[in-house]
Scaffold this motif. Structure first.
Motif, PDB file in Angstrom:
ATOM      1  N   SER A 132       0.833  -1.214   0.000  1.00 41.77           N
ATOM      2  CA  SER A 132       0.000   0.000   0.000  1.00 41.77           C
ATOM      3  C   SER A 132       0.860   1.253   0.000  1.00 41.77           C
ATOM      4  O   SER A 132       0.540   2.234  -0.681  1.00 41.77           O
ATOM      5  CB  SER A 132      -0.936   0.007   1.205  1.00 41.77           C
ATOM      6  OG  SER A 132      -1.902  -0.990   1.061  1.00 41.77           O
ATOM      7  N   ARG A 133       1.952   1.226   0.770  1.00 43.56           N
ATOM      8  CA  ARG A 133       2.849   2.389   0.787  1.00 43.56           C
ATOM      9  C   ARG A 133       3.488   2.593  -0.593  1.00 43.56           C
ATOM     10  O   ARG A 133       3.603   3.730  -1.070  1.00 43.56           O
ATOM     11  CB  ARG A 133       3.914   2.229   1.870  1.00 43.56           C
ATOM     12  CG  ARG A 133       3.374   2.454   3.277  1.00 43.56           C
ATOM     13  CD  ARG A 133       4.479   2.544   4.316  1.00 43.56           C
ATOM     14  NE  ARG A 133       5.202   1.286   4.513  1.00 43.56           N
ATOM     15  CZ  ARG A 133       4.807   0.301   5.319  1.00 43.56           C
ATOM     16  NH1 ARG A 133       3.689   0.423   6.014  1.00 43.56           N
ATOM     17  NH2 ARG A 133       5.531  -0.789   5.438  1.00 43.56           N
ATOM     18  N   HIS A 134       3.886   1.494  -1.235  1.00 40.25           N
ATOM     19  CA  HIS A 134       4.468   1.608  -2.575  1.00 40.25           C
ATOM     20  C   HIS A 134       3.435   2.168  -3.559  1.00 40.25           C
ATOM     21  O   HIS A 134       3.769   3.031  -4.383  1.00 40.25           O
ATOM     22  CB  HIS A 134       4.967   0.253  -3.062  1.00 40.25           C
ATOM     23  CG  HIS A 134       6.243  -0.189  -2.425  1.00 40.25           C
ATOM     24  ND1 HIS A 134       7.422   0.504  -2.549  1.00 40.25           N
ATOM     25  CD2 HIS A 134       6.529  -1.278  -1.653  1.00 40.25           C
ATOM     26  CE1 HIS A 134       8.382  -0.121  -1.905  1.00 40.25           C
ATOM     27  NE2 HIS A 134       7.866  -1.211  -1.334  1.00 40.25           N
ATOM     28  N   LEU A 135       2.210   1.689  -3.474  1.00 42.46           N
ATOM     29  CA  LEU A 135       1.153   2.199  -4.355  1.00 42.46           C
ATOM     30  C   LEU A 135       0.898   3.685  -4.103  1.00 42.46           C
ATOM     31  O   LEU A 135       0.664   4.452  -5.038  1.00 42.46           O
ATOM     32  CB  LEU A 135      -0.129   1.388  -4.167  1.00 42.46           C
ATOM     33  CG  LEU A 135      -0.106  -0.013  -4.781  1.00 42.46           C
ATOM     34  CD1 LEU A 135      -1.289  -0.833  -4.274  1.00 42.46           C
ATOM     35  CD2 LEU A 135      -0.113   0.063  -6.301  1.00 42.46           C
ATOM     36  N   ARG A 136       0.955   4.083  -2.848  1.00 37.87           N
ATOM     37  CA  ARG A 136       0.753   5.495  -2.505  1.00 37.87           C
ATOM     38  C   ARG A 136       1.849   6.356  -3.134  1.00 37.87           C
ATOM     39  O   ARG A 136       1.582   7.428  -3.698  1.00 37.87           O
ATOM     40  CB  ARG A 136       0.739   5.681  -0.987  1.00 37.87           C
ATOM     41  CG  ARG A 136       0.367   7.090  -0.571  1.00 37.87           C
ATOM     42  CD  ARG A 136       0.244   7.287   0.952  1.00 37.87           C
ATOM     43  NE  ARG A 136      -0.294   6.108   1.616  1.00 37.87           N
ATOM     44  CZ  ARG A 136       0.370   5.419   2.571  1.00 37.87           C
ATOM     45  NH1 ARG A 136       1.568   5.783   2.970  1.00 37.87           N
ATOM     46  NH2 ARG A 136      -0.185   4.365   3.130  1.00 37.87           N
ATOM     47  N   VAL A 137       3.110   5.906  -3.070  1.00 46.11           N
ATOM     48  CA  VAL A 137       4.217   6.653  -3.677  1.00 46.11           C
ATOM     49  C   VAL A 137       4.006   6.766  -5.188  1.00 46.11           C
ATOM     50  O   VAL A 137       4.179   7.846  -5.774  1.00 46.11           O
ATOM     51  CB  VAL A 137       5.574   5.966  -3.365  1.00 46.11           C
ATOM     52  CG1 VAL A 137       6.700   6.570  -4.198  1.00 46.11           C
ATOM     53  CG2 VAL A 137       5.896   6.062  -1.887  1.00 46.11           C
ATOM     54  N   LEU A 138       3.601   5.666  -5.806  1.00 45.84           N
ATOM     55  CA  LEU A 138       3.354   5.691  -7.257  1.00 45.84           C
ATOM     56  C   LEU A 138       2.195   6.611  -7.611  1.00 45.84           C
ATOM     57  O   LEU A 138       2.241   7.317  -8.622  1.00 45.84           O
ATOM     58  CB  LEU A 138       3.089   4.270  -7.766  1.00 45.84           C
ATOM     59  CG  LEU A 138       4.286   3.317  -7.733  1.00 45.84           C
ATOM     60  CD1 LEU A 138       3.853   1.893  -8.026  1.00 45.84           C
ATOM     61  CD2 LEU A 138       5.357   3.778  -8.707  1.00 45.84           C
ATOM     62  N   ARG A 139       1.160   6.612  -6.773  1.00 47.93           N
ATOM     63  CA  ARG A 139       0.005   7.483  -7.024  1.00 47.93           C
ATOM     64  C   ARG A 139       0.400   8.943  -6.867  1.00 47.93           C
ATOM     65  O   ARG A 139       0.069   9.780  -7.709  1.00 47.93           O
ATOM     66  CB  ARG A 139      -1.136   7.122  -6.065  1.00 47.93           C
ATOM     67  CG  ARG A 139      -2.434   7.839  -6.406  1.00 47.93           C
ATOM     68  CD  ARG A 139      -3.571   7.470  -5.479  1.00 47.93           C
ATOM     69  NE  ARG A 139      -3.313   7.975  -4.137  1.00 47.93           N
ATOM     70  CZ  ARG A 139      -3.205   7.231  -3.041  1.00 47.93           C
ATOM     71  NH1 ARG A 139      -3.338   5.925  -3.093  1.00 47.93           N
ATOM     72  NH2 ARG A 139      -2.969   7.779  -1.877  1.00 47.93           N
ATOM     73  N   ARG A 140       1.131   9.261  -5.811  1.00 48.93           N
ATOM     74  CA  ARG A 140       1.540  10.659  -5.591  1.00 48.93           C
ATOM     75  C   ARG A 140       2.493  11.158  -6.666  1.00 48.93           C
ATOM     76  O   ARG A 140       2.527  12.342  -6.967  1.00 48.93           O
ATOM     77  CB  ARG A 140       2.175  10.800  -4.215  1.00 48.93           C
ATOM     78  CG  ARG A 140       1.164  10.719  -3.108  1.00 48.93           C
ATOM     79  CD  ARG A 140       1.796  10.893  -1.761  1.00 48.93           C
ATOM     80  NE  ARG A 140       0.798  10.832  -0.696  1.00 48.93           N
ATOM     81  CZ  ARG A 140       1.074  10.653   0.569  1.00 48.93           C
ATOM     82  NH1 ARG A 140       2.332  10.527   0.959  1.00 48.93           N
ATOM     83  NH2 ARG A 140       0.104  10.612   1.461  1.00 48.93           N
ATOM     84  N   SER A 141       3.265  10.249  -7.245  1.00 45.46           N
ATOM     85  CA  SER A 141       4.191  10.648  -8.303  1.00 45.46           C
ATOM     86  C   SER A 141       3.476  10.806  -9.645  1.00 45.46           C
ATOM     87  O   SER A 141       4.063  11.286 -10.608  1.00 45.46           O
ATOM     88  CB  SER A 141       5.317   9.628  -8.439  1.00 45.46           C
ATOM     89  OG  SER A 141       4.812   8.414  -8.949  1.00 45.46           O
ATOM     90  N   GLY A 142       2.211  10.362  -9.702  1.00 46.48           N
ATOM     91  CA  GLY A 142       1.433  10.492 -10.928  1.00 46.48           C
ATOM     92  C   GLY A 142       1.596   9.331 -11.895  1.00 46.48           C
ATOM     93  O   GLY A 142       1.080   9.379 -13.002  1.00 46.48           O
ATOM     94  N   LEU A 143       2.309   8.284 -11.483  1.00 48.57           N
ATOM     95  CA  LEU A 143       2.539   7.156 -12.379  1.00 48.57           C
ATOM     96  C   LEU A 143       1.368   6.184 -12.413  1.00 48.57           C
ATOM     97  O   LEU A 143       1.211   5.439 -13.381  1.00 48.57           O
ATOM     98  CB  LEU A 143       3.820   6.420 -11.978  1.00 48.57           C
ATOM     99  CG  LEU A 143       5.094   7.252 -12.095  1.00 48.57           C
ATOM    100  CD1 LEU A 143       6.282   6.495 -11.524  1.00 48.57           C
ATOM    101  CD2 LEU A 143       5.342   7.643 -13.540  1.00 48.57           C
ATOM    102  N   VAL A 144       0.566   6.166 -11.354  1.00 49.53           N
ATOM    103  CA  VAL A 144      -0.645   5.345 -11.342  1.00 49.53           C
ATOM    104  C   VAL A 144      -1.807   6.200 -10.861  1.00 49.53           C
ATOM    105  O   VAL A 144      -1.624   7.203 -10.168  1.00 49.53           O
ATOM    106  CB  VAL A 144      -0.510   4.070 -10.451  1.00 49.53           C
ATOM    107  CG1 VAL A 144       0.603   3.177 -10.938  1.00 49.53           C
ATOM    108  CG2 VAL A 144      -0.340   4.416  -9.009  1.00 49.53           C
ATOM    109  N   ARG A 145      -2.995   5.788 -11.261  1.00 54.23           N
ATOM    110  CA  ARG A 145      -4.235   6.421 -10.796  1.00 54.23           C
ATOM    111  C   ARG A 145      -4.998   5.375 -10.007  1.00 54.23           C
ATOM    112  O   ARG A 145      -4.856   4.176 -10.244  1.00 54.23           O
ATOM    113  CB  ARG A 145      -5.081   6.872 -11.979  1.00 54.23           C
ATOM    114  CG  ARG A 145      -4.501   7.992 -12.777  1.00 54.23           C
ATOM    115  CD  ARG A 145      -5.491   8.432 -13.842  1.00 54.23           C
ATOM    116  NE  ARG A 145      -5.842   7.315 -14.704  1.00 54.23           N
ATOM    117  CZ  ARG A 145      -5.516   7.208 -15.968  1.00 54.23           C
ATOM    118  NH1 ARG A 145      -4.833   8.151 -16.551  1.00 54.23           N
ATOM    119  NH2 ARG A 145      -5.886   6.159 -16.688  1.00 54.23           N
ATOM    120  N   ASP A 146      -5.806   5.841  -9.110  1.00 49.87           N
ATOM    121  CA  ASP A 146      -6.659   4.908  -8.390  1.00 49.87           C
ATOM    122  C   ASP A 146      -8.098   5.360  -8.505  1.00 49.87           C
ATOM    123  O   ASP A 146      -8.386   6.535  -8.708  1.00 49.87           O
ATOM    124  CB  ASP A 146      -6.238   4.784  -6.917  1.00 49.87           C
ATOM    125  CG  ASP A 146      -6.443   6.070  -6.143  1.00 49.87           C
ATOM    126  OD1 ASP A 146      -6.332   7.165  -6.738  1.00 49.87           O
ATOM    127  OD2 ASP A 146      -6.720   5.999  -4.939  1.00 49.87           O
TER     128      ASP A 146
END
Length: 121
Positions: free
Chosen positions: A40-54
């Motif tokens: 979840s922390r890794h997904l959060r970093v990716l989301r904040r960087s704009g590389l993934v959307r949720d």
């Protein structure tokens, strides 16, 4: 963004989303030997960087790769992966070899008759 892709787990998550399409966080977490909170922390970093959307769908949060920011990364990496001067020279040599072969075939065909024998006329 560079910091987000520096971690190997995050790169694997990005590859998973690239190949498998949108996935719920639980499905992503099942693919790794680390804890769900760590994923979840890794997904959060990716989301904040704009590389993934949720997107919240019912009780599940689906994660999707966002290809837009990768264009900036590709542009930045370009100078590092462009062909060297030697590769350009070898490409030019290859082109010259093919051109010379083609010219030889063309000249050889012009001096031959219908049967493939050289004309004596």
């Amino acid at each position: 963004m560079a910091g987000a892709v520096a971690d190997p787990v995050r790169r694997q998550i990005l590859e998973l989303l690239l190949r498998g399409g949108p996935r719920p966080a639980g499905d992503v977490a099942e693919r790794f030997a680390i804890s769900r909170p760590a994923v979840s922390r890794h997904l959060r970093v990716l989301r904040r960087s704009g590389l993934v959307r949720d997107e919240l769908v019912g009780r599940q949060r689906l994660y999707t790769l966002d290809p837009g920011p990768f264009e900036e990364l590709v542009a930045w990496l370009g100078p590092f992966v462009r062909p060297s001067g030697w590769e350009h020279r070898l490409d030019a040599l290859e082109t010259e070899v093919y051109r010379t072969r083609r010219e030889r075939r063309t000249r050889g065909d012009a001096g031959q008759g219908v049967t493939g024998q050289e004309s004596t006329a």
